[in-house]
Design an enzyme around this catalytic site. Sequence first.
Site, mmCIF file in Angstrom:
data_model
loop_
_atom_site.group_PDB
_atom_site.id
_atom_site.type_symbol
_atom_site.label_atom_id
_atom_site.label_comp_id
_atom_site.label_asym_id
_atom_site.label_seq_id
_atom_site.Cartn_x
_atom_site.Cartn_y
_atom_site.Cartn_z
ATOM 1 N N TYR A 1 -143.814 30.175 -17.345
ATOM 2 C CA TYR A 1 -143.438 29.209 -16.303
ATOM 3 C C TYR A 1 -144.436 29.212 -15.145
ATOM 4 C CZ TYR A 1 -138.917 28.565 -18.596
ATOM 5 O OH TYR A 1 -137.937 28.260 -19.502
ATOM 6 N N TYR B 1 -138.398 33.882 -36.876
ATOM 7 C CA TYR B 1 -138.973 32.686 -36.235
ATOM 8 C C TYR B 1 -139.955 33.033 -35.118
ATOM 9 C CZ TYR B 1 -136.317 30.195 -39.550
ATOM 10 O OH TYR B 1 -135.886 29.731 -40.769
ATOM 11 N N HIS C 1 -129.597 31.988 -21.307
ATOM 12 C CA HIS C 1 -129.720 31.941 -22.770
ATOM 13 C C HIS C 1 -128.544 32.530 -23.550
ATOM 14 C CE1 HIS C 1 -134.329 31.973 -21.949
ATOM 15 N NE2 HIS C 1 -133.706 30.965 -21.383
ATOM 16 N N GLN D 1 -126.224 29.700 -17.048
ATOM 17 C CA GLN D 1 -126.104 28.827 -18.214
ATOM 18 C C GLN D 1 -124.859 29.149 -19.038
ATOM 19 O OE1 GLN D 1 -129.882 29.597 -20.130
ATOM 20 N NE2 GLN D 1 -131.046 28.722 -18.439
ATOM 21 N N GLU E 1 -138.531 23.960 -30.314
ATOM 22 C CA GLU E 1 -138.787 23.920 -31.750
ATOM 23 C C GLU E 1 -137.669 23.237 -32.524
ATOM 24 O OE1 GLU E 1 -139.309 28.011 -32.884
ATOM 25 O OE2 GLU E 1 -141.219 28.192 -31.812
#
Length: 495
Positions: free
Chosen positions: A386, A375, A273, A203, A365
């Site tokens: 998953y 958070y 991420h 990513q 979110e």
Amino acid sequence: MLKWLGALTSVVVGCVAVPHEQPHVVKPAKDKSELVAFAQGSSISGIYDRTCAKCHGDRAQGGGGGTRSLNTWAKFDQKNDKPFFDAIKKGVSDMGMEAFGETLSDEQIWGLVVHIRELQYDALRRESGGPKAKDGVYQAQGHRYKITTVIPKGSGLDIPWSIDWLPDGRSLIANRPGTMVVARENQVVGKVNGLSAVWSNGQGGLLDIAVHPKYRENGWIYLSFADQGAKPNTGFTKIVRGKLKWEGQDAQWTQQETIYQAPQSMYSSGGAHFGNRTVFDGKGHIFVCYGERGQGNLSQDLSRTNGKILRLNEDGSVPSDNPFVNQEGAVKAIWSYGHRNPQGLVFGLDGTLWETEQGPRGGDELNKITKAGNYGWPLVSFSINYNDSPLATPWPKAGQKFVQPEMRWLPVIASCGLDVVRGGAFPQWRGDLVAGGLAGQTVRRIRVKDGKYVDQEELLWAMGRVRDVQVHPLTGEIYVVLNGPDMVVKLSRAE
Ligand code: HEC
């Protein structure tokens, strides 16, 4: 007819148990320990199929044991998250449903709510499809609009991640592998040379591009990208700024300065991420968001940049009024923490800082970001794993204090890209957020009022993975950067 999620707006706090057919009286499981043992080694869907499907149906369609279908818009609404959890935990005794709180853990019970959400989404999506155009025109609440191609496939876009505009209306589009193109209206006219090499891994790559709001005065453009670490096969997100030196239609990237770079000890392997988006608050600060690099526990660790939103002065120095500047060992740039993979960040028109972040399987979110807010990831989550095993529950336990999301997507849309409508082409939507989703292949218009989520409506579906959603600063049209096919489309008003 645009039904999908638009329908949610007409749903007022629903969920009144209307008495219907004679309830079947069903005895509790003969042997509760049998279910406990089964559930221990079972997937969530396994528990549902064995324990719930006989009454609620294998697709939540209802019909057994006096149940009605759960596959309605009212039942899909997030307002029912806690009531559903409570119904499973405490049972619905007058309707013949036993209390599963004695046999299943809270995490398993929440997992069953997630499973029901997946079944509901499936059924509702199949029934309603997505927004549909009539003679090329879509009808949404407040506006009719068209979707047209701006930059077609095959024009130099290669997993485009981000778009932003120069004051003269030209756009810059960053491609994840580390290249950038310049477009004028709907044509690619040039490219930017001399960019830093990026760590194009999973990513990671060239992530975000943010043109300074006072670009005419200072010429700064901020970039964020996955940076290759000193140790082989490691990387982390890095923020730089630089300027463009024009050579005809192409530009040279010059005067690069590092704005934020984590110490090498925080660089890690793996392609998961990286975050990242950069926004300006207009008061001399930037906010950037960092993914946790697949290491959830680090989101709670204030000595690490993973899973954080940072606040910096525009030159990269740390503001003295940041919340953790005086905390021993903390990364001084941290503004908020407990994030997983934030890929949407924008200031609302009232100055609220909004963020979208990706949960794993369920639980993307929409968060209102507050100074020093925690958070909750990975201690609380609206998600399951998953592999269909339980993960957490969404609500803080005694002694925990987390900022809850204003809205969660369940199942996920894989939220990516976020902006605010400033008027222009869509005056009725002024102040609404527009959010994209990769896996969900969706663009949602989200109404917020006084820092609270109100409702949402789907504007685009199934045209490709939505990587970025940005409102054109001059026209107010909504630009959508797609991956697979790699192209840019826009939503413009239809009269
Ligand atoms: C013996 C039949 C039966 C079984 C088994 C059963 N339920 Fe129910 N459940 C009901 C009935 C009847 C209701 C009342 C609402 C309705 O009409 O559907 C209900 C209500 C619910 C509700 C609240 C729905 C609403 O409309 O607010 C949820 C959520 C739910 N069940 C989930 C489950 C799950 C998950 C399981 C398995 C762990 C399960 N149920 C097992 C019969 C059953």
